[in-house]
Motif scaffolding. Sequence first.
Motif, mmCIF file in Angstrom:
data_model
loop_
_atom_site.group_PDB
_atom_site.id
_atom_site.type_symbol
_atom_site.label_atom_id
_atom_site.label_comp_id
_atom_site.label_asym_id
_atom_site.label_seq_id
_atom_site.Cartn_x
_atom_site.Cartn_y
_atom_site.Cartn_z
ATOM 1 N N ALA A 149 0.648 -1.139 -0.101
ATOM 2 C CA ALA A 149 -0.111 -0.072 0.101
ATOM 3 C C ALA A 149 0.834 1.296 -0.149
ATOM 4 N N LEU A 150 1.975 1.354 0.843
ATOM 5 C CA LEU A 150 2.859 2.725 0.932
ATOM 6 C C LEU A 150 3.445 2.774 -0.418
ATOM 7 N N LYS A 151 3.805 1.524 -0.988
ATOM 8 C CA LYS A 151 4.713 1.816 -2.202
ATOM 9 C C LYS A 151 3.625 2.240 -3.170
ATOM 10 N N ALA A 152 2.501 1.826 -3.364
ATOM 11 C CA ALA A 152 1.601 2.306 -4.335
ATOM 12 C C ALA A 152 1.225 3.801 -3.998
ATOM 13 N N CYS A 153 0.917 4.231 -2.771
ATOM 14 C CA CYS A 153 0.836 5.632 -2.419
ATOM 15 C C CYS A 153 1.994 6.652 -2.740
ATOM 16 N N LEU A 154 3.170 6.160 -2.887
ATOM 17 C CA LEU A 154 4.380 6.800 -3.344
ATOM 18 C C LEU A 154 4.489 6.849 -4.645
ATOM 19 N N LEU A 155 4.081 6.115 -5.325
ATOM 20 C CA LEU A 155 4.076 5.705 -6.907
ATOM 21 C C LEU A 155 3.095 6.926 -7.555
ATOM 22 N N TYR A 156 1.828 7.120 -6.542
ATOM 23 C CA TYR A 156 0.848 7.735 -7.034
ATOM 24 C C TYR A 156 1.079 9.189 -7.298
ATOM 25 N N PHE A 157 2.450 9.650 -6.612
ATOM 26 C CA PHE A 157 2.667 11.056 -6.711
ATOM 27 C C PHE A 157 3.299 11.184 -8.170
ATOM 28 N N GLY A 158 3.480 10.039 -8.965
ATOM 29 C CA GLY A 158 3.852 10.239 -10.563
ATOM 30 C C GLY A 158 2.712 10.734 -11.343
ATOM 31 N N MET A 159 1.523 10.887 -10.700
ATOM 32 C CA MET A 159 0.234 11.288 -11.619
ATOM 33 C C MET A 159 0.544 12.851 -11.528
ATOM 34 N N PHE A 160 1.277 13.656 -10.895
ATOM 35 C CA PHE A 160 1.325 15.066 -10.968
ATOM 36 C C PHE A 160 2.661 15.810 -11.468
ATOM 37 N N PRO A 161 2.500 16.670 -12.472
ATOM 38 C CA PRO A 161 3.590 17.429 -12.742
ATOM 39 C C PRO A 161 4.816 17.648 -11.531
#
Length: 904
Positions: free
Chosen positions: A409-421
């Motif tokens: 879960a934490l790894k997915a939450c961190l990778l989700y920052f990639g959605m933003f410029p």
Amino acid sequence: LVDDKHKLHKGVKGDIDFLIKELRMIVGAIDDDLSLDHPAAAAVQTLCMEDLRELAHGIEDCIDGVLYRAARDQQQSPVRRAVQAPKKLQRNLQLAQQLQRLKRMAAEANQRKQRYTAAAPGQHGQVYSSAAAQVDEPWPSCSSASDPRIHEADLVGVDADREELLEQLAERQPEQLKVIAIVGFCGLGKTALAAEAYNRETGGGRFERHAWVCAGHRSAREVLGELLRRLDADGRSFHGDSDAGQLCVDIRQQLEKNRYFIVIDDIQTEDQWKSIKSAFPTDKDIGSRIVVTTTIQSVANACCSANGYLHKMSRLDKNCSKQLLSKKACPERYSHYKQPDSAAILKKCDGQPLALVTIGEFLQANGWPTGPNCEDLCNRLHYHLENDKTLERMWRVLVRNYTSLPGHALKACLLYFGMFPSDHPIRRKSLLRRWLAEGFVEPLSSSSNIDSTAAFNVLMDRNIIEPINVSNNDKVKTCQTYGMMREFISHMSISQNFVTFFCDDKFVPKYVRRLSLHGDTVVNGDNFNGIDLSLVRSLAVFGEAGTTVLDFSKYQLLRVLDLEKCDDLKDDHLKEICNLVLLKYLSLGGNISKLPKDIAKLKDLEALDVRRSKVKIMPVEVFGLPCLIHLLGKFKLSDKVKQKTEVQEFLLKGKSNLQTLAGFASNGSEGFLHLMRYMNKLRKLKIWCTSSAGSTDWTDLREAIQQFILDEKEANIGTRSLSLHFSGCSEDAINSLKEPCYLSSLKLHGNFPQLPQFVTSLRGLKELCLSSTKFTTGLLEALSNLSYLQYLKLVADELEKFIIKVQGFPRLLRLCIVLQYPTFPVIEEGALPFLVTLQLLCKDLHGLSDIQIECFKHLQEVTLHSGVTPATRQEWVKAAKEHPNRPKVLLLKSVDTAESEHTD
């Protein structure tokens, strides 16, 4: 799903149960594999992980597809369902076949792995363990990293940090053991700074005993054993079979009655520190020192909790960054050659010394100035980070931060920052709602799952993300990731098919699960040949999207739709958006002026954000959405609720799950207001009072607020927040509010000569923000009686004369005063006894304004307006240095004089 929403054949149900269990095992296997930190050379294992990831995606798609079809079936009329019955049977047959295919894929993946690993039993375990040892640290081994003599003496941009640290080491008062914690993200120079201080202090003879040990990826017993070996040169005290307790006793014997200086580099857990700290005697009148370095904020806090000092590393400024990069990139023989155009690469490095050093070494190793330039390096930084030996230290640091995160879960939450410029501030609450919508985290923590707030706090605690804007109660409003970490997240998101980017004409043709468009690129249909948009879970657009992306009939599994910065979104697009039956998060931008009634179809919608849109009237149907939790904007409520009997019945039965209504504009006469009392889960309410012709009766509004703040002492209320802008109505509307009442947070914006009576009787009030043109002495004195208040913010042109007396505000932790004219209160010694943060935001502040900060025994931070004179700032810096806690003095560039409408 199977029992309630989709009638399936018994065998199909069994297949779904099998795949759900298989999916849990796959996630666990991928996490276990990441924790081993395999080298890139482990090709078989890498391919096995790709197999498992593809299988996991397939299982998710299958289950989500069943959910989608079930939701669509529920919205059809009985007649339509009867007509569609043959097609439904056909879909069930196709589903059964898909499930069987996925079961075969699982078996084939397992057999394939066994085929190619069985030939060398035990070999991979040996290879992986050695690889883990190599990847654990950014240096070749822990022993060499723990030798402070290897660190360079000519550091750049650390003069202030070094001076501060040396002063803490040399300070003679108090004469007892002092622990200094240096904390910050990996690669900021913590170890180098500690080594600089260690080399200086151990050569001066002020400390009788000294040692340096590395704690990274070691047990407490191993650290204690290494420390004893370094202290006991003869080796008489060290026994290899000693437990941690005995080692502590032996170390204490070595250090007692001696002034010692110990550095423990890279402590990683609080438990590790608790086991180690008992080894150090706390003899008074000796003045020993311990310096610890760590990447984790909570560990640093634990280390220096008693008579300690915390030093947080900051990134280098632009000039120091450029100096360090040039120093490493340019060989001495080219010292007079024109320096490289480094603006782009400096932005990537973001002031991180390790990134600047490794990038500089890469440029020099590749033959600068004839080798690749900074622009070429930026364009292929992903590739070079993972494959070039010169950048290996930087890559290992990034990998370690990612793989050390516990759980998927934490790894997915961190990778989700990639959605933003990269330069886009990310709103914390919006981010948390997206994580929930995606299913990465749960609303509340359980034994097996982490909640969204806890996940965010872990990333903050590890200094992987940094706050940009912090509210007056110390809660993060907006945040971002560091420059090189952003690069790593982008790379991992692409390589794992986590996010697909359209950015500056670069498109990675992977099959799409999350799609992010930013830059000036307009996407046309040619880019989407062979790509199935029906599988997209999250879509975020920053700029123009084009007709293909905005054709929402192509999407089926969308859960998160962020269009608040989409430039070509129109009202016409909302018709198809309302058919996205799995949608949970929806934010809309400036071109949207009206929401359709069909929004009632979004039965799973949890968050609706129209703050950046032109929506002025909220349709009644929104309040009948069964899953809606957060409704954000500035809108009026339609009186048509009186005619909408189904919405009335829904609210009257207490079915509303709405927790945040922030907010609506009211003239006090809306028929909707009396129904608010049935929103029994409402926890955050924001109201703008607007005057209009004939709006003199505020009875309905007052009763709605009275019901919201009602103190139900027997109930577990939790947090409850009210924000009220009442400049457009009479203060009588709130003066007549009566106790008993309960609020944890209250924000009042308007003109009020006296403090409303209900405020002083509020139970549970911890946070109070008042904004007006002027505050009278009587009002300010009434505030002093709020004995449980922890956070207070006052925004005004000026304050009347006011003295905060002894024991005034006994529990206040943070005080923020924003003024046009420097009319600050007089603070007597003994007032504000637990104050931690003091914010005095007035550009005309002169000197210390008679405020004696040495009286604040717990003070950690002082914030001033960036417009104050250099002389005033220097006075505050001088006063801070003379304070026992040495609080930080910060300058706030932009002063938020009102509650932000866009940071919730």
